[in-house]
Structures are given as structure tokens and as C-alpha cells.
Design an enzyme around this catalytic site. Structure first.
Site, PDB file in Angstrom:
ATOM      1  CB  SER A 185      -0.955  -0.047   1.190  1.00  0.00           C
ATOM      2  OG  SER A 185      -1.991   0.889   1.059  1.00  0.00           O
ATOM      3  CG  ASP A 280      -6.896  -2.242  -3.324  1.00  0.00           C
ATOM      4  OD1 ASP A 280      -7.205  -1.092  -2.963  1.00  0.00           O
ATOM      5  OD2 ASP A 280      -5.754  -2.700  -3.184  1.00  0.00           O
ATOM      6  CG  HIS A 310      -5.879  -2.303   0.362  1.00  0.00           C
ATOM      7  ND1 HIS A 310      -5.089  -1.889  -0.681  1.00  0.00           N
ATOM      8  CD2 HIS A 310      -5.326  -1.772   1.483  1.00  0.00           C
ATOM      9  CE1 HIS A 310      -4.111  -1.133  -0.225  1.00  0.00           C
ATOM     10  NE2 HIS A 310      -4.221  -1.053   1.103  1.00  0.00           N
TER      11      HIS A 310
END
Length: 344
Positions: A185, A280, A310
Site C-alpha cells: 500500500s 481494492d 486490500h
């Protein structure tokens, strides 16, 4: 079908039906909902940092179901401090054997959290799995977070951490000749920016970069943002909240360090593995990144995991696709390091 077939199979095309979490992923999301966390975008950063996380949901499942399986995966850890750009940083060393004198390849890893929340504990599963499957030492690095330390504090710390690793790899059992970078991320953004900084500053380049659902764009109206505007555990309002707290103003997101897919020079970067989740908001920019890396001449492999969300990557003990993703990352790291290829 072998794991490698599954990893590299031609299934990256988007599905025509609405994306839904698969059963193991939904099991995690159900447990997360039972922890009664409040929407991050309604909280202060201090409050948000105290909210239950997907890692807490995984731990709850393990407490209910685990029997003989070792949740540590046989990986040893120790916490250390390293030099950051403006002071010491917390870091954690993961190794199959901390007491061994044999040097192993080293992966410098950066956790996620939108540059605002999360820490080494929240992002434990990813570096632990990679250390186990790739037989490497992983140095997981914390960094200064916003809003106390706004952009580009985290980026400066990430580059400083990489420089520390180059100079001190042997002190933690790592081979200074074989170093890669990795992140999830926001940490994926930091990892690719370390590779860019190494190129631009004339530092020894990472041998490989593993970018897991990286935050690499500033367009909040992409296909995946529209599809997953209200997804869990990451959605569009949360991203807007992260932006508000990380940057002095929204215009800063045009910086090449943030809008990597739109503004950064990707030529001359190390071989790359891009791992994405279907459910996501960041999926589209990750797919664009893989394409642009390839167009820039970078040896790139990309896999989107359908039915996953995610944050899935660190859930290998309870989500089968997460274990597959970790083995994919490990396989590509071993390929880059020139060590034995995994028998998968």
C-alpha cells in the site's frame, strides 16, 4: 494446477460480474465487522490508530481455529532501531535463524497505513511470510507518519533506511550484495521511491522490488475507485482522509513521488513484482504501474488476485490466496537473487 501455474496463469482480465470476496476473505471481513471499529474517515488520527485492524480479525480467527500450526512460521524476530532522516526509527528483523553466521539476502520492507496509521505489528504477516518462503532476512521499517510529519517525511525516512541497510546489512545477518525493497500500500509507494532515489543518487540499486497493491497515483476516479468506492477494508473516503492528513494541500499529490504512474521516470528501475487485489480502489493504478514499468523496459511480473481485498497479503494463515501471493513474491525474489528457485 501447480501454484506457479496459478500465479502466472492468464487470469488477470477483469470479471464481468460484480466482484465479491471469496469465502476465506469474507470470513476475515465478517470477523473485522464484529470488532465494531468506527469508520476511519470520521476519526482523528490518534483515534484511527486505536481502531481494530484486519490483523486483529486474523488473530481472532486463529484463536478460534488454530491447532498444531505455528503462527510464527518458524521465523525469529528482534526489534532494533536504525537511522532515519531526522532521528532513530523503529525496525524489526525477521529471519529463519537469527543466530546463524551465514548471510542471507535482505529485503527492506515498508508497511502500509496511508502514511498516517498502522505500525510494525499491524503489518507482521507479510514480512514474516516472505522471510519464510524466500529464506531471506527481512528488515521491516517504521517511519514518521502524518499529520505530525507531513509529506515527504516518510519518503525521506525510507531512503535513509535503505542507506542504513546498505551500510549495516551484515549486522542483522543480511548480504549487502543482495538487497531488495518491498512494501504494501503506502509502503509500496515508499519502496518504488527508494528504487528511484537509488538510481538518481547513484546508490547501489536494489536487486528487485515487490510492490503489493501500491499507492502510486492521485486519480481518485479510476475504474477501481468507482467499483470499490465503499469497499472494506479500504475505500474512497478513507483515501480522501489519508490525503487530507498527509499533504499540506491536495496539489502536492501531483508530485512524482506520489503520482508515480503519471509523473515519475521509471526507466532503469530493478526487476519488479506487482501484486494486486481485485476488490481494492488502488487496483487500476497498480495495473497501470505494471504496464508502465514494462513499457520502460523493466522486467515485470504482475498478478491480480480475484476475490481478495486490500490488506489480504499478510493473511496467509487464513486466506489461501494470501499464501499463494507470498510464495509468488518469494519466487520472484529468489529469481532476482539467483538463489534456488522454489519447488512450486
Amino acid at each position: 494446477m501447480s501454484i506457479l501455474d496459478k500465479i502466472l496463469g492468464n487470469d488477470n482480465q477483469p470479471k464481468t460480474s460484480p466482484a465479491k470476496p471469496d469465502i476465506p476473505m469474507q470470513h476475515v471481513l465478517d470477523h473485522l465487522a464484529r470488532l465494531n471499529g468506527k469508520p476511519i474517515e470520521t476519526l482523528s488520527p490518534e483515534e484511527a490508530r486505536r481502531q481494530p485492524t484486519p490483523t486483529d480479525a486474523v488473530k481472532a480467527i486463529l484463536q478460534e481455529t488454530i491447532k498444531d500450526q505455528d503462527p510464527t512460521l518458524g521465523i525469529q524476530t528482534r526489534d532494533i532501531t536504525i537511522d532515519g532522516a531526522a532521528g532513530p526509527l523503529q525496525a524489526r528483523v525477521y529471519s529463519p535463524n537469527l543466530d546463524s553466521d551465514d548471510l542471507k539476502p535482505l529485503v527492506v520492507y515498508f508497511h502500509g497505513g496511508g502514511f498516517v496509521i498502522a505500525d510494525l505489528d499491524v503489518y507482521d504477516g507479510g514480512p514474516r511470510g516472505v522471510s519464510r518462503f524466500a529464506d531471506v532476512v527481512v528488515l521491516s521499517v517504521h517511519y514518521r507518519q502524518a499529520p505530525e510529519n507531513k509529506f515527504p517525511a516518510a519518503h525521506d525516512d525510507a531512503t535513509a533506511a535503505y542507506k542504513w541497510a546498505l551500510a549495516n546489512a551484515q549486522t542483522i545477518g543480511g548480504d549487502p550484495r543482495k538487497i531488495a525493497v518491498m512494501g504494501e500500500s503506502a509502503g509500496g509507494n515508499l519502496a518504488i521511491n527508494v528504487s528511484i532515489a537509488a538510481r538518481d543518487q547513484g546508490l547501489p540499486a536494489p536487486m528487485h522490488q515487490v510492490l503489493v497493491y501500491p499507492l502510486v497515483g492521485n486519480d481518485l476516479n479510476t475504474e477501481s475507485y468507482v467499483e470499490n468506492a465503499t469497499a472494506k477494508p479500504l475505500n474512497k473516503p478513507m483515501i480522501e482522509w489519508f490525503v487530507k492528513h498527509t499533504f499540506k494541500d491536495e496539489g502536492e499529490t501531483a508530485d512524482p513521488r506520489v503520482n508515480v504512474v503519471g509523473a515519475a521516470d521509471l526507466r532503469g528501475l530493478p526487476s519488479s513484482t506487482v501484486i494486486l487485489a481485485e476488490i481494492d480502489p488502488l487496483r487500476t493504478e497498480g495495473e497501470n504501474l505494471a504496464e508502465k514499468l514494462e513499457a520502460a523496459g523493466v522486467d515485470t511480473r504482475h498478478k491480480t488476485f480475484h476475490g481478495s481485498t486490500h490488506e489480504f497479503f499478510g493473511m496467509g494463515l487464513v486466506v489461501p490466496d494470501a499464501a499463494v501471493a507470498q510464495q509468488f513474491a518469494a519466487h520472484e525474489l529468489k529469481r532476482a537473487f539467483g538463489t534456488a528457485i522454489l519447488p512450486i
